[in-house]
Design a protein around this motif. Structure first.
Motif, PDB file in Angstrom:
ATOM      1  N   PHE A  93      96.917  54.015  98.120  1.00 16.13           N
ATOM      2  CA  PHE A  93      95.836  53.475  98.913  1.00 16.13           C
ATOM      3  C   PHE A  93      95.394  53.213 100.207  1.00 16.13           C
ATOM      4  O   PHE A  93      95.003  52.399 100.831  1.00 16.13           O
ATOM      5  N   GLU A  94      97.040  53.019 100.638  1.00 17.88           N
ATOM      6  CA  GLU A  94      97.276  52.254 102.393  1.00 17.88           C
ATOM      7  C   GLU A  94      97.601  53.906 103.003  1.00 17.88           C
ATOM      8  O   GLU A  94      97.801  54.910 102.143  1.00 17.88           O
ATOM      9  N   GLU A  95      97.028  53.896 104.029  1.00 19.02           N
ATOM     10  CA  GLU A  95      97.225  54.772 105.242  1.00 19.02           C
ATOM     11  C   GLU A  95      98.189  54.634 105.309  1.00 19.02           C
ATOM     12  O   GLU A  95      98.980  53.758 105.915  1.00 19.02           O
ATOM     13  N   GLU A  96      99.119  55.699 105.317  1.00 25.76           N
ATOM     14  CA  GLU A  96     100.619  56.711 105.914  1.00 25.76           C
ATOM     15  C   GLU A  96     100.337  56.426 108.105  1.00 25.76           C
ATOM     16  O   GLU A  96      99.844  57.058 107.971  1.00 25.76           O
ATOM     17  N   VAL A  97     101.680  56.596 107.879  1.00 25.29           N
ATOM     18  CA  VAL A  97     100.995  55.873 109.970  1.00 25.29           C
ATOM     19  C   VAL A  97     102.118  58.112 109.597  1.00 25.29           C
ATOM     20  O   VAL A  97     102.969  58.203 109.085  1.00 25.29           O
ATOM     21  N   MET A  98     101.010  58.157 110.744  1.00 19.56           N
ATOM     22  CA  MET A  98     101.321  59.715 111.217  1.00 19.56           C
ATOM     23  C   MET A  98     102.247  59.389 112.589  1.00 19.56           C
ATOM     24  O   MET A  98     101.976  58.637 113.297  1.00 19.56           O
ATOM     25  N   TYR A  99     102.930  60.772 112.327  1.00 21.44           N
ATOM     26  CA  TYR A  99     103.404  60.461 114.150  1.00 21.44           C
ATOM     27  C   TYR A  99     103.553  61.923 114.919  1.00 21.44           C
ATOM     28  O   TYR A  99     103.182  63.116 113.993  1.00 21.44           O
ATOM     29  N   GLU A 100     103.600  62.291 115.713  1.00 23.20           N
ATOM     30  CA  GLU A 100     103.511  63.229 116.630  1.00 23.20           C
ATOM     31  C   GLU A 100     104.645  63.861 117.439  1.00 23.20           C
ATOM     32  O   GLU A 100     105.428  63.610 118.137  1.00 23.20           O
ATOM     33  N   CYS A 101     105.112  65.183 116.860  1.00 24.61           N
ATOM     34  CA  CYS A 101     106.332  65.547 117.126  1.00 24.61           C
ATOM     35  C   CYS A 101     106.158  67.718 117.557  1.00 24.61           C
ATOM     36  O   CYS A 101     105.199  68.241 117.102  1.00 24.61           O
ATOM     37  N   VAL A 102     106.808  67.024 118.400  1.00 29.57           N
ATOM     38  CA  VAL A 102     106.877  68.858 119.583  1.00 29.57           C
ATOM     39  C   VAL A 102     108.158  69.577 119.405  1.00 29.57           C
ATOM     40  O   VAL A 102     108.865  69.195 119.253  1.00 29.57           O
ATOM     41  N   CYS A 106     109.123  76.662 120.179  1.00 27.59           N
ATOM     42  CA  CYS A 106     108.116  77.419 119.788  1.00 27.59           C
ATOM     43  C   CYS A 106     106.874  76.067 120.650  1.00 27.59           C
ATOM     44  O   CYS A 106     106.110  76.722 121.171  1.00 27.59           O
ATOM     45  N   GLY A 107     107.317  75.085 120.547  1.00 28.54           N
ATOM     46  CA  GLY A 107     106.013  73.859 121.775  1.00 28.54           C
ATOM     47  C   GLY A 107     104.856  73.412 120.990  1.00 28.54           C
ATOM     48  O   GLY A 107     104.155  72.398 121.276  1.00 28.54           O
ATOM     49  N   ASP A 108     104.852  74.399 119.636  1.00 28.90           N
ATOM     50  CA  ASP A 108     104.219  73.390 118.666  1.00 28.90           C
ATOM     51  C   ASP A 108     103.885  72.090 118.149  1.00 28.90           C
ATOM     52  O   ASP A 108     104.677  71.229 117.944  1.00 28.90           O
ATOM     53  N   GLN A 109     102.570  71.353 118.202  1.00 31.00           N
ATOM     54  CA  GLN A 109     102.252  69.931 117.689  1.00 31.00           C
ATOM     55  C   GLN A 109     102.414  69.907 116.380  1.00 31.00           C
ATOM     56  O   GLN A 109     101.531  70.665 115.856  1.00 31.00           O
ATOM     57  N   ILE A 110     102.890  68.703 115.545  1.00 33.13           N
ATOM     58  CA  ILE A 110     102.832  68.774 114.141  1.00 33.13           C
ATOM     59  C   ILE A 110     102.685  67.378 114.344  1.00 33.13           C
ATOM     60  O   ILE A 110     103.591  66.408 114.662  1.00 33.13           O
ATOM     61  N   MET A 111     102.054  67.333 113.202  1.00 32.39           N
ATOM     62  CA  MET A 111     101.780  66.223 112.633  1.00 32.39           C
ATOM     63  C   MET A 111     103.137  65.514 111.518  1.00 32.39           C
ATOM     64  O   MET A 111     102.095  66.223 110.763  1.00 32.39           O
ATOM     65  N   LEU A 112     103.241  64.150 111.402  1.00 35.60           N
ATOM     66  CA  LEU A 112     103.787  64.051 110.370  1.00 35.60           C
ATOM     67  C   LEU A 112     103.936  63.237 109.587  1.00 35.60           C
ATOM     68  O   LEU A 112     103.677  61.566 110.599  1.00 35.60           O
ATOM     69  N   GLY A 113     103.595  62.550 108.905  1.00 33.81           N
ATOM     70  CA  GLY A 113     103.395  61.236 107.312  1.00 33.81           C
ATOM     71  C   GLY A 113     105.408  60.582 108.161  1.00 33.81           C
ATOM     72  O   GLY A 113     105.721  61.151 107.929  1.00 33.81           O
ATOM     73  N   GLU A 114     104.957  59.269 108.001  1.00 32.11           N
ATOM     74  CA  GLU A 114     106.377  58.123 107.859  1.00 32.11           C
ATOM     75  C   GLU A 114     107.549  58.831 107.191  1.00 32.11           C
ATOM     76  O   GLU A 114     108.506  58.476 106.915  1.00 32.11           O
ATOM     77  N   VAL A 116     107.775  62.066 105.684  1.00 32.71           N
ATOM     78  CA  VAL A 116     108.727  62.883 106.268  1.00 32.71           C
ATOM     79  C   VAL A 116     109.758  62.790 107.310  1.00 32.71           C
ATOM     80  O   VAL A 116     110.898  63.389 106.808  1.00 32.71           O
ATOM     81  N   VAL A 117     109.403  61.187 107.713  1.00 33.49           N
ATOM     82  CA  VAL A 117     109.946  61.493 109.414  1.00 33.49           C
ATOM     83  C   VAL A 117     111.127  60.931 108.486  1.00 33.49           C
ATOM     84  O   VAL A 117     112.232  61.000 109.354  1.00 33.49           O
ATOM     85  N   GLU A 118     110.781  59.541 107.877  1.00 39.89           N
ATOM     86  CA  GLU A 118     111.972  59.206 107.289  1.00 39.89           C
ATOM     87  C   GLU A 118     113.357  59.600 106.484  1.00 39.89           C
ATOM     88  O   GLU A 118     114.856  59.113 105.754  1.00 39.89           O
ATOM     89  N   GLU A 119     112.540  61.276 106.139  1.00 33.81           N
ATOM     90  CA  GLU A 119     113.170  62.465 105.436  1.00 33.81           C
ATOM     91  C   GLU A 119     114.672  62.724 106.421  1.00 33.81           C
ATOM     92  O   GLU A 119     116.012  63.055 106.078  1.00 33.81           O
ATOM     93  N   GLY A 120     114.598  62.523 107.939  1.00 37.51           N
ATOM     94  CA  GLY A 120     115.518  62.781 108.871  1.00 37.51           C
ATOM     95  C   GLY A 120     115.600  64.381 109.549  1.00 37.51           C
ATOM     96  O   GLY A 120     115.743  64.350 109.864  1.00 37.51           O
ATOM     97  N   CYS A 121     114.627  65.076 108.413  1.00 36.83           N
ATOM     98  CA  CYS A 121     114.333  66.575 108.798  1.00 36.83           C
ATOM     99  C   CYS A 121     113.723  67.578 108.466  1.00 36.83           C
ATOM    100  O   CYS A 121     112.839  66.497 107.063  1.00 36.83           O
ATOM    101  N   ILE A 122     113.184  68.494 108.667  1.00 37.03           N
ATOM    102  CA  ILE A 122     112.057  68.927 108.495  1.00 37.03           C
ATOM    103  C   ILE A 122     112.182  70.561 109.489  1.00 37.03           C
ATOM    104  O   ILE A 122     112.602  70.664 110.642  1.00 37.03           O
ATOM    105  N   ASP A 123     111.712  71.957 108.340  1.00 36.55           N
ATOM    106  CA  ASP A 123     111.286  72.908 109.110  1.00 36.55           C
ATOM    107  C   ASP A 123     110.028  73.420 109.663  1.00 36.55           C
ATOM    108  O   ASP A 123     109.151  72.501 109.206  1.00 36.55           O
ATOM    109  N   CYS A 124     110.374  73.138 111.155  1.00 31.54           N
ATOM    110  CA  CYS A 124     108.849  73.884 111.787  1.00 31.54           C
ATOM    111  C   CYS A 124     107.825  74.544 111.148  1.00 31.54           C
ATOM    112  O   CYS A 124     108.793  75.687 110.259  1.00 31.54           O
TER     113      CYS A 124
END
Length: 142
Positions: A93-102, A106-114, A116-124
């Motif tokens: 029920f708590e809103e997850e903090v969102m982060y913007e990553c470029v 490819c220059g794509d802007q990606i919105m990531l939840g906290e 996902v960021v804490e996991e340390g990596c993600i595929d674009c």
């Protein structure tokens, strides 16, 4: 007493007066009584239709509430993202903090939840480039 019953009662009273329909007053009073009867019938018809509409709206509201409960009773965000299966349901029920990553590729802007960021990596999601997040500088500042 229903409106149509009251209109019929009024017509009965007028009939009891034995007004002549030959006089102007008699014509007006009879016409008014007929108008009142017609209006009472129309109002009762509209009232019945409104009651039916209210019942239908209440049924739709109940069905919508059931659908909302079914939809939101999923394991909340965990069912939408398999990577978050370890999270506690109390945090749903708590809103997850969102982060913007470029993406540097490819220059794509990606919105990531906290989480996902804490996991340390993600595929674009656009180009598949592996994006890594390094918090070592932040840890040193603290």
């Amino acid at each position: 007493m229903e409106l149509s019953n009251r209109a019929a009662y009024l017509k009965g009273l007028i009939d009891g007066l034995k007004l002549s329909e030959e006089t102007d007053e008699g014509k007006i009073i009879r016409a008014m009584a007929d108008l009142i009867s017609d209006m009472a019938a129309a109002i009762e018809d509209v009232s019945d239709e409104v009651d039916t509409a209210v019942d239908v709206i209440e049924e739709i509201g109940d069905e919508l509430a059931d659908l909302e409960n079914d939809l939101y009773d999923l394991d909340d965000e965990d069912d939408w993202d398999d990577e978050d299966d370890d999270e506690d349901d109390d945090d749903d029920f708590e809103e997850e903090v969102m982060y913007e990553c470029v993406c540097p590729n490819c220059g794509d802007q990606i919105m990531l939840g906290e989480s996902v960021v804490e996991e340390g990596c993600i595929d674009c999601p656009n180009c598949g480039e592996k994006l890594e997040f390094d918090f070592s500088e932040l840890d040193e500042l603290e």
